[in-house]
Design an enzyme around this catalytic site. Structure first.
Site, PDB file in Angstrom:
ATOM      1  N   SER A  47       0.845  -1.195   0.000  1.00 34.40           N
ATOM      2  CA  SER A  47       0.000   0.000   0.000  1.00 34.40           C
ATOM      3  C   SER A  47       0.879   1.244   0.000  1.00 34.40           C
ATOM      4  CB  SER A  47      -0.882   0.034   1.250  1.00 34.40           C
ATOM      5  OG  SER A  47      -1.394   1.352   1.424  1.00 34.40           O
TER       6      SER A  47
ATOM      7  N   HIS B 119      -1.262  -1.298  -4.203  1.00 37.64           N
ATOM      8  CA  HIS B 119      -2.529  -0.995  -3.514  1.00 37.64           C
ATOM      9  C   HIS B 119      -2.584   0.500  -3.254  1.00 37.64           C
ATOM     10  CE1 HIS B 119      -5.921  -2.154  -0.865  1.00 37.64           C
ATOM     11  NE2 HIS B 119      -5.478  -1.230  -0.042  1.00 37.64           N
TER      12      HIS B 119
ATOM     13  N   ASP C 155      -4.681   3.452  -1.570  1.00 36.16           N
ATOM     14  CA  ASP C 155      -5.719   3.728  -0.566  1.00 36.16           C
ATOM     15  C   ASP C 155      -6.289   5.127  -0.720  1.00 36.16           C
ATOM     16  OD1 ASP C 155      -3.878   1.780   1.748  1.00 36.16           O
ATOM     17  OD2 ASP C 155      -5.937   1.381   1.079  1.00 36.16           O
TER      18      ASP C 155
ATOM     19  N   MET D 231      -8.888   7.887   0.462  1.00 37.79           N
ATOM     20  CA  MET D 231      -9.631   8.220   1.673  1.00 37.79           C
ATOM     21  C   MET D 231     -10.228   9.625   1.556  1.00 37.79           C
ATOM     22  SD  MET D 231      -6.925   6.831   4.508  1.00 37.79           S
ATOM     23  CE  MET D 231      -6.391   5.127   4.472  1.00 37.79           C
TER      24      MET D 231
ATOM     25  N   HIS E  97      -8.387   0.989  -3.621  1.00 40.83           N
ATOM     26  CA  HIS E  97      -9.260   0.721  -2.477  1.00 40.83           C
ATOM     27  C   HIS E  97      -9.965   2.016  -2.100  1.00 40.83           C
ATOM     28  CE1 HIS E  97      -9.379  -0.456   2.093  1.00 40.83           C
ATOM     29  NE2 HIS E  97     -10.591  -0.369   1.553  1.00 40.83           N
TER      30      HIS E  97
ATOM     31  N   MET F 293     -12.043   4.128   0.091  1.00 40.53           N
ATOM     32  CA  MET F 293     -12.635   4.338   1.404  1.00 40.53           C
ATOM     33  C   MET F 293     -13.322   5.695   1.362  1.00 40.53           C
ATOM     34  SD  MET F 293      -9.442   2.810   3.554  1.00 40.53           S
ATOM     35  CE  MET F 293      -8.362   3.052   2.137  1.00 40.53           C
TER      36      MET F 293
ATOM     37  N   MET G  49     -11.039  -6.140   5.698  1.00 40.40           N
ATOM     38  CA  MET G  49     -10.259  -5.189   6.487  1.00 40.40           C
ATOM     39  C   MET G  49      -9.847  -5.855   7.791  1.00 40.40           C
ATOM     40  SD  MET G  49      -9.797  -2.447   4.813  1.00 40.40           S
ATOM     41  CE  MET G  49      -8.899  -1.692   6.152  1.00 40.40           C
TER      42      MET G  49
ATOM     43  N   GLY H 200      -8.486   3.719   7.631  1.00 41.51           N
ATOM     44  CA  GLY H 200      -8.167   5.138   7.752  1.00 41.51           C
ATOM     45  C   GLY H 200      -6.691   5.398   7.946  1.00 41.51           C
ATOM     46  N   PHE H 201      -5.966   4.388   8.457  1.00 40.04           N
ATOM     47  CA  PHE H 201      -4.565   4.653   8.758  1.00 40.04           C
ATOM     48  C   PHE H 201      -3.718   3.392   8.558  1.00 40.04           C
ATOM     49  CE2 PHE H 201      -5.350   8.796  10.489  1.00 40.04           C
ATOM     50  CZ  PHE H 201      -6.627   8.714  11.007  1.00 40.04           C
ATOM     51  N   GLY H 202      -2.449   3.606   8.222  1.00 41.48           N
ATOM     52  CA  GLY H 202      -1.514   2.485   8.197  1.00 41.48           C
ATOM     53  C   GLY H 202      -0.889   2.340   9.575  1.00 41.48           C
ATOM     54  N   GLY H 203      -0.083   1.310   9.739  1.00 35.98           N
ATOM     55  CA  GLY H 203       0.671   1.140  10.977  1.00 35.98           C
ATOM     56  C   GLY H 203      -0.128   0.635  12.160  1.00 35.98           C
TER      57      GLY H 203
ATOM     58  N   ASP I 281      -6.247  -6.751   4.507  1.00 31.20           N
ATOM     59  CA  ASP I 281      -5.717  -5.401   4.387  1.00 31.20           C
ATOM     60  C   ASP I 281      -5.645  -4.713   5.749  1.00 31.20           C
ATOM     61  OD1 ASP I 281      -6.866  -2.443   2.524  1.00 31.20           O
ATOM     62  OD2 ASP I 281      -4.984  -2.928   3.540  1.00 31.20           O
TER      63      ASP I 281
ATOM     64  N   GLY J  45      -2.323  -4.223   8.963  1.00 26.35           N
ATOM     65  CA  GLY J  45      -1.578  -4.963   9.982  1.00 26.35           C
ATOM     66  C   GLY J  45      -0.954  -6.245   9.479  1.00 26.35           C
TER      67      GLY J  45
HETATM   68  C1  DX5 Z   1      -6.109   1.243   5.894  1.00 28.18           C
HETATM   69  C2  DX5 Z   1      -5.706   0.822   4.478  1.00 28.18           C
HETATM   70  C3  DX5 Z   1      -4.601  -0.187   4.468  1.00 28.18           C
HETATM   71  C4  DX5 Z   1      -3.325   0.303   5.168  1.00 28.18           C
HETATM   72  C5  DX5 Z   1      -2.328  -0.817   5.310  1.00 28.18           C
HETATM   73  O1  DX5 Z   1      -7.325   1.952   5.845  1.00 28.18           O
HETATM   74  O2  DX5 Z   1      -6.798   0.304   3.763  1.00 28.18           O
HETATM   75  O3  DX5 Z   1      -4.306  -0.552   3.110  1.00 28.18           O
HETATM   76  O4  DX5 Z   1      -2.744   1.340   4.396  1.00 28.18           O
HETATM   77  O5  DX5 Z   1      -1.225  -0.323   6.057  1.00 28.18           O
HETATM   78  P1  DX5 Z   1      -0.497  -1.280   7.142  1.00 28.18           P
HETATM   79  O6  DX5 Z   1      -0.020  -2.492   6.365  1.00 28.18           O
HETATM   80  O7  DX5 Z   1       0.631  -0.434   7.670  1.00 28.18           O
HETATM   81  O8  DX5 Z   1      -1.521  -1.633   8.168  1.00 28.18           O
HETATM   82 ZN    ZN Z   2      -6.327  -0.522   1.776  1.00 33.22          ZN
END
Ligand code: DX5
Ligand code: ZN
Length: 216
Positions: free
Chosen positions: A7, A32, A34, A36, A65, A67, A136, A141-144, A172, A174
């Protein structure tokens, strides 16, 4: 073979073109993206113009993706921008069947995404309309973020519903070398990884992707 879809939300946003090329050349199968809107999820990322700008940087499949809510008014724009697969959230509006029909009508692969609180059974009426089910494994909404363990059950239930249909099952959020194996065992064949793929910078991308793939 497990598809690894990094992503770009986790990439350096000041160098997104170079980052997209670098992760593609480091072994990514898909990219991927994302999207938002700050409404469906509490964050804002980018829109069709960025997808269009990134398209020339790689030939890899663009796994977009969405969102966003509503999604329907923007499907054509993402298709024209270069999306190869467009995934909309089942929770984004009342007409998921129409959204998927529209995506297929645009000649793109259609995906439906489920948030961690949404039961797998929601996809039953649209199984003949999708090429991809995205589960999901974090709240979007966020990575990490950390993988939500209850989502393993949803992956298994989606796998049972999909049965022998030619539908990809994506997880998708974690995804790390620690969660990739159990996710694949539960039925995922597409692993989206943001922070685990991009951590350590471009010199680490190939090793990061290989480690996730080996763990699956
Ligand atoms: C979250 C996204 C994911 C996210 C994955 O809303 O849809 O694609 O960016 O990031 P990690 O792998 O760091 O959880
Ligand atoms: Zn995603």
């Amino acid at each position: 073979m497990t598809v690894i879809a990094p992503s770009i939300l986790a990439a350096d946003f000041a160098r997104l073109g170079e980052e997209t090329r670098a992760i593609a050349e480091a072994g990514a199968d898909w990219i991927h993206l994302d999207v938002m809107d700050g409404h469906f999820v509490p964050n804002i990322s980018f829109g069709p113009a960025v997808v269009k700008a990134l398209r020339p940087w790689t030939d890899k499949l663009f796994d977009v993706h969405l969102m966003i809510a509503p999604a329907d008014p923007y499907l054509a724009a993402f298709a024209e921008a270069g999306a190869d697969a467009i995934t909309v959230h089942a929770e984004a509006g009342p007409h998921i069947h129409r959204s998927l029909q529209t995506i297929r009508g645009l000649g793109k692969r259609a995906g439906v995404a489920l948030n961690p609180g949404t039961p797998a059974t929601l996809i039953e009426p649209v199984l003949d309309m999708v090429d991809l089910v995205l589960v999901m494994t974090v709240n979007p909404g966020f990575g990490g973020q950390s993988f939500i363990a209850s989502a393993f059950e949803t992956v298994s239930r989606v796998k049972a519903l999909v049965a022998d249909r030619p539908i990809g099952i994506s997880v998708d959020g974690g995804v790390t070398p620690e969660t990739a194996g159990p996710a694949a065992a539960a039925g995922a064949d597409i692993l989206v990884a943001g922070s685990a793929a991009f951590k350590g910078g471009p010199d680490r991308y190939r090793a990061n992707i290989a480690t996730i793939r080996e763990a699956a």
